[in-house]
Write a protein that holds these residues in place. Structure first.
Motif, PDB file in Angstrom:
ATOM      1  N   ILE A 114     -24.990-147.188 -26.719  1.00 42.10           N
ATOM      2  CA  ILE A 114     -24.952-148.515 -26.108  1.00 42.10           C
ATOM      3  C   ILE A 114     -24.161-148.372 -24.825  1.00 42.10           C
ATOM      4  O   ILE A 114     -22.987-148.003 -24.846  1.00 42.10           O
ATOM      5  CB  ILE A 114     -24.275-149.554 -27.031  1.00 42.10           C
ATOM      6  CG1 ILE A 114     -25.048-149.687 -28.328  1.00 42.10           C
ATOM      7  CG2 ILE A 114     -24.164-150.897 -26.318  1.00 42.10           C
ATOM      8  CD1 ILE A 114     -24.403-150.599 -29.343  1.00 42.10           C
ATOM      9  N   ARG A 115     -24.781-148.639 -23.693  1.00 37.44           N
ATOM     10  CA  ARG A 115     -24.130-148.504 -22.388  1.00 37.44           C
ATOM     11  C   ARG A 115     -23.322-149.761 -22.055  1.00 37.44           C
ATOM     12  O   ARG A 115     -23.662-150.858 -22.452  1.00 37.44           O
ATOM     13  CB  ARG A 115     -25.172-148.265 -21.293  1.00 37.44           C
ATOM     14  CG  ARG A 115     -26.018-147.038 -21.500  1.00 37.44           C
ATOM     15  CD  ARG A 115     -25.292-145.804 -21.068  1.00 37.44           C
ATOM     16  NE  ARG A 115     -26.130-144.626 -21.309  1.00 37.44           N
ATOM     17  CZ  ARG A 115     -25.667-143.414 -21.337  1.00 37.44           C
ATOM     18  NH1 ARG A 115     -24.397-143.188 -21.139  1.00 37.44           N
ATOM     19  NH2 ARG A 115     -26.459-142.404 -21.569  1.00 37.44           N
ATOM     20  N   ASP A 116     -22.282-149.582 -21.245  1.00 38.54           N
ATOM     21  CA  ASP A 116     -21.464-150.676 -20.708  1.00 38.54           C
ATOM     22  C   ASP A 116     -20.893-151.587 -21.783  1.00 38.54           C
ATOM     23  O   ASP A 116     -20.819-152.801 -21.610  1.00 38.54           O
ATOM     24  CB  ASP A 116     -22.273-151.495 -19.695  1.00 38.54           C
ATOM     25  CG  ASP A 116     -22.801-150.638 -18.554  1.00 38.54           C
ATOM     26  OD1 ASP A 116     -22.048-149.766 -18.070  1.00 38.54           O
ATOM     27  OD2 ASP A 116     -23.969-150.819 -18.165  1.00 38.54           O
ATOM     28  N   ALA A 117     -20.462-151.036 -22.898  1.00 40.28           N
ATOM     29  CA  ALA A 117     -19.902-151.844 -23.974  1.00 40.28           C
ATOM     30  C   ALA A 117     -18.388-151.669 -24.110  1.00 40.28           C
ATOM     31  O   ALA A 117     -17.803-152.163 -25.055  1.00 40.28           O
ATOM     32  CB  ALA A 117     -20.578-151.490 -25.288  1.00 40.28           C
ATOM     33  N   ARG A 118     -17.779-151.029 -23.148  1.00 38.97           N
ATOM     34  CA  ARG A 118     -16.351-150.717 -23.244  1.00 38.97           C
ATOM     35  C   ARG A 118     -15.483-151.965 -23.415  1.00 38.97           C
ATOM     36  O   ARG A 118     -14.509-151.961 -24.151  1.00 38.97           O
ATOM     37  CB  ARG A 118     -15.914-149.940 -22.016  1.00 38.97           C
ATOM     38  CG  ARG A 118     -14.460-149.553 -22.070  1.00 38.97           C
ATOM     39  CD  ARG A 118     -14.067-148.728 -20.875  1.00 38.97           C
ATOM     40  NE  ARG A 118     -12.663-148.393 -20.970  1.00 38.97           N
ATOM     41  CZ  ARG A 118     -12.153-147.241 -20.624  1.00 38.97           C
ATOM     42  NH1 ARG A 118     -12.929-146.302 -20.162  1.00 38.97           N
ATOM     43  NH2 ARG A 118     -10.878-147.032 -20.726  1.00 38.97           N
ATOM     44  N   PHE A 119     -15.810-153.025 -22.708  1.00 37.17           N
ATOM     45  CA  PHE A 119     -14.990-154.232 -22.773  1.00 37.17           C
ATOM     46  C   PHE A 119     -15.651-155.331 -23.592  1.00 37.17           C
ATOM     47  O   PHE A 119     -15.345-156.499 -23.446  1.00 37.17           O
ATOM     48  CB  PHE A 119     -14.661-154.712 -21.359  1.00 37.17           C
ATOM     49  CG  PHE A 119     -13.884-153.685 -20.580  1.00 37.17           C
ATOM     50  CD1 PHE A 119     -12.561-153.401 -20.897  1.00 37.17           C
ATOM     51  CD2 PHE A 119     -14.485-152.967 -19.567  1.00 37.17           C
ATOM     52  CE1 PHE A 119     -11.844-152.443 -20.201  1.00 37.17           C
ATOM     53  CE2 PHE A 119     -13.778-152.005 -18.866  1.00 37.17           C
ATOM     54  CZ  PHE A 119     -12.452-151.738 -19.176  1.00 37.17           C
TER      55      PHE A 119
END
Length: 133
Positions: A4-9
């Motif tokens: 899942i990309r761009d899920a850090r925040f």
């Protein structure tokens, strides 16, 4: 395996993030949006690399692995694990990917092309060697 990309925040509640198949994504050259097999064939054409050259390199790579394995070079790198099989519990202590005999017998007869006249240079990758079985 999925990513899942761009899920850090975090992901907004109620949205379904797109899942990316990381194996399939790794088989495509992201810079030119072309399968790695075609990129390999283009490089083989550009640099005059023959099928025989590829077969010899793949065999040499497997032979080097075999020599290193026999010399015990991977003992500290592979953590043994116990696997349940139909025949009972087996302890796995060796990388089972190497296929030296399979390569000796199978490479010359295996069609590795993704183009009609091309050459596929993926002999040392897990995916390709597994297909030889």
């Amino acid at each position: 395996p999925y990513v899942i990309r761009d899920a850090r925040f975090g992901i907004p509640f109620g949205t379904v993030p797109p899942l990316e198949d990381s194996l399939w994504g790794g088989l495509e050259d992201q810079h030119v949006k072309m399968p790695m097999a075609i990129t390999a064939e283009n490089l083989a054409d550009l640099h005059g690399i023959s099928r025989e050259d590829c077969d010899n390199y793949a065999l040499q790579s497997q032979q080097r692995w075999g020599a290193a394995q026999q010399a015990g070079r991977f003992v500290e790198e592979i953590a043994p694990i116990a696997m349940k099989t139909r025949k009972g519990v087996v302890e796995m202590t060796v990388d089972e990917h190497a296929r030296l005999m399979l390569l000796l017998l199978g490479l010359p007869n295996f069609h590795l092309s993704s183009r009609k006249t091309g050459l596929l240079l993926l002999l040392t990758l897990q995916v390709s060697v597994t297909e030889l079985e």
